[in-house]
Design an enzyme around this catalytic site. Structure first.
Site, PDB file in Angstrom:
ATOM      1  N   CYS A 214       1.836   3.866  -4.665  1.00  0.00           N
ATOM      2  CA  CYS A 214       0.945   4.317  -3.592  1.00  0.00           C
ATOM      3  C   CYS A 214       0.904   3.256  -2.505  1.00  0.00           C
ATOM      4  O   CYS A 214       0.786   2.074  -2.841  1.00  0.00           O
ATOM      5  CB  CYS A 214      -0.447   4.529  -4.177  1.00  0.00           C
ATOM      6  SG  CYS A 214      -1.684   5.010  -2.980  1.00  0.00           S
ATOM      7  N   PRO A 215       0.951   3.584  -1.220  1.00  0.00           N
ATOM      8  CA  PRO A 215       0.949   4.920  -0.629  1.00  0.00           C
ATOM      9  C   PRO A 215       2.350   5.402  -0.246  1.00  0.00           C
ATOM     10  O   PRO A 215       2.475   6.350   0.507  1.00  0.00           O
ATOM     11  CB  PRO A 215       0.116   4.698   0.641  1.00  0.00           C
ATOM     12  CG  PRO A 215       0.592   3.345   1.106  1.00  0.00           C
ATOM     13  CD  PRO A 215       0.871   2.552  -0.161  1.00  0.00           C
TER      14      PRO A 215
END
Lengths: 77, 134
Positions: free
Chosen positions: A16-17
Site C-alpha cells: 500500500c498504496p
C-alpha cells in the site's frame, strides 16, 4: 462474449498504496469503457480497490483470489 | 473530484514519518482528493535536494528493533511516492516561509517536489477541513 482486457498490471509484491497508485496512473492512458486487469498480493488491496472504484466512479467488474493473488477487472469510467 | 482536501503539516524529518505522509498523500491523490502539504522545520530540511535520498533515520519510538524491521522491509523511497502522487492528482507541496528563514534555505536548495514558499495564512486559504500534523 466478454470484453477483452486492454491492459494487465502486475502489482504483485507491492505494498500500500502502490497497487492503487499504479492503477490510477495506468487508467489515465485508457479510453472510457476500456478494461484494465490488476494482479496484486497485498491483502489490503481488496478493500482498497473497492473503495477506490466507489470513489472514482470506475467500475469494479470482478474481484477474485487464487493462490494468494488478487485479481481485479475494472472498467474505466 | 468530490471530497475534502487532505491537509498535512509535516514537521518531522525522519524517513518513517515522511513515508507515512507520502503514503497518505498518494492514496488521497489516487482517490481524486486534492492534497495540500505544508513543510516545516525538519520535514522541510529533508526536502533539500542535496540530501532528500540520504538516510534521515527513524522516529525515536522505533527503537533499534523497529529501525531494523523498517530497514528490512525496504520498499520505494518516500520521495518517489510523493512524485507519483503528483503525477496522478492535484498535490501541492509548500515550504513554510518561517522554516525557510530559520534553516537559511532558498527555493534553489529544495527538491523540485516543493512547489513554492508560503506563510500560514496562504496555507490556510487552501484548508477546507481538518489539518493533520505529522
Amino acid at each position: 462474449m466478454s470484453q477483452a482486457v486492454a491492459r494487465t498490471l502486475d502489482l504483485k509484491g507491492l505494498s500500500c498504496p502502490l497497487p492503487i497508485v499504479k492503477t490510477a496512473q495506468a487508467i489515465k492512458e485508457l479510453a472510457s469503457g476500456e478494461l484494465v486487469e490488476a494482479l496484486a498480493t497485498d491483502p489490503g488491496s481488496v478493500a482498497d480497490f473497492i473503495a477506490w472504484c466507489t470513489s472514482t466512479g470506475n467500475e469494479l467488474l470482478e474481484h477474485t483470489e487464487e493462490g494468494g493473488v488478487f485479481r481485479f477487472v475494472i472498467r474505466k469510467k | 473530484m468530490d471530497g475534502q482536501t487532505l491537509s498535512l503539516v509535516l514537521f518531522s524529518g525522519t524517513d518513517d514519518k515522511l513515508n507515512a505522509a507520502a503514503v497518505l498523500t498518494a492514496g488521497a491523490a489516487a482517490m481524486g482528493r486534492k492534497v495540500n502539504v505544508f513543510l516545516q522545520y525538519w520535514a522541510l530540511d529533508a526536502f533539500r535536494s542535496d540530501r532528500i535520498t540520504k538516510d534521515h533515520g527513524v522516529a525515536p519510538e522505533a527503537g533499534s528493533e523497529g529501525a531494523a524491521i523498517l530497514a528490512r522491509h525496504g520498499g520505494q523511497h518516500w520521495s518517489d511516492t510523493f512524485r507519483q502522487a503528483k503525477s496522478i492528482g492535484e498535490v501541492a507541496i509548500h515550504a513554510c516561509s518561517l522554516s525557510m528563514e530559520v534553516l537559511g534555505l532558498s527555493m534553489e536548495d529544495l527538491d523540485p517536489l516543493v512547489d513554492d514558499q508560503e506563510g500560514v495564512a496562504s496555507f490556510f486559504m487552501n484548508v477546507d477541513g481538518p489539518v493533520t500534523f505529522i
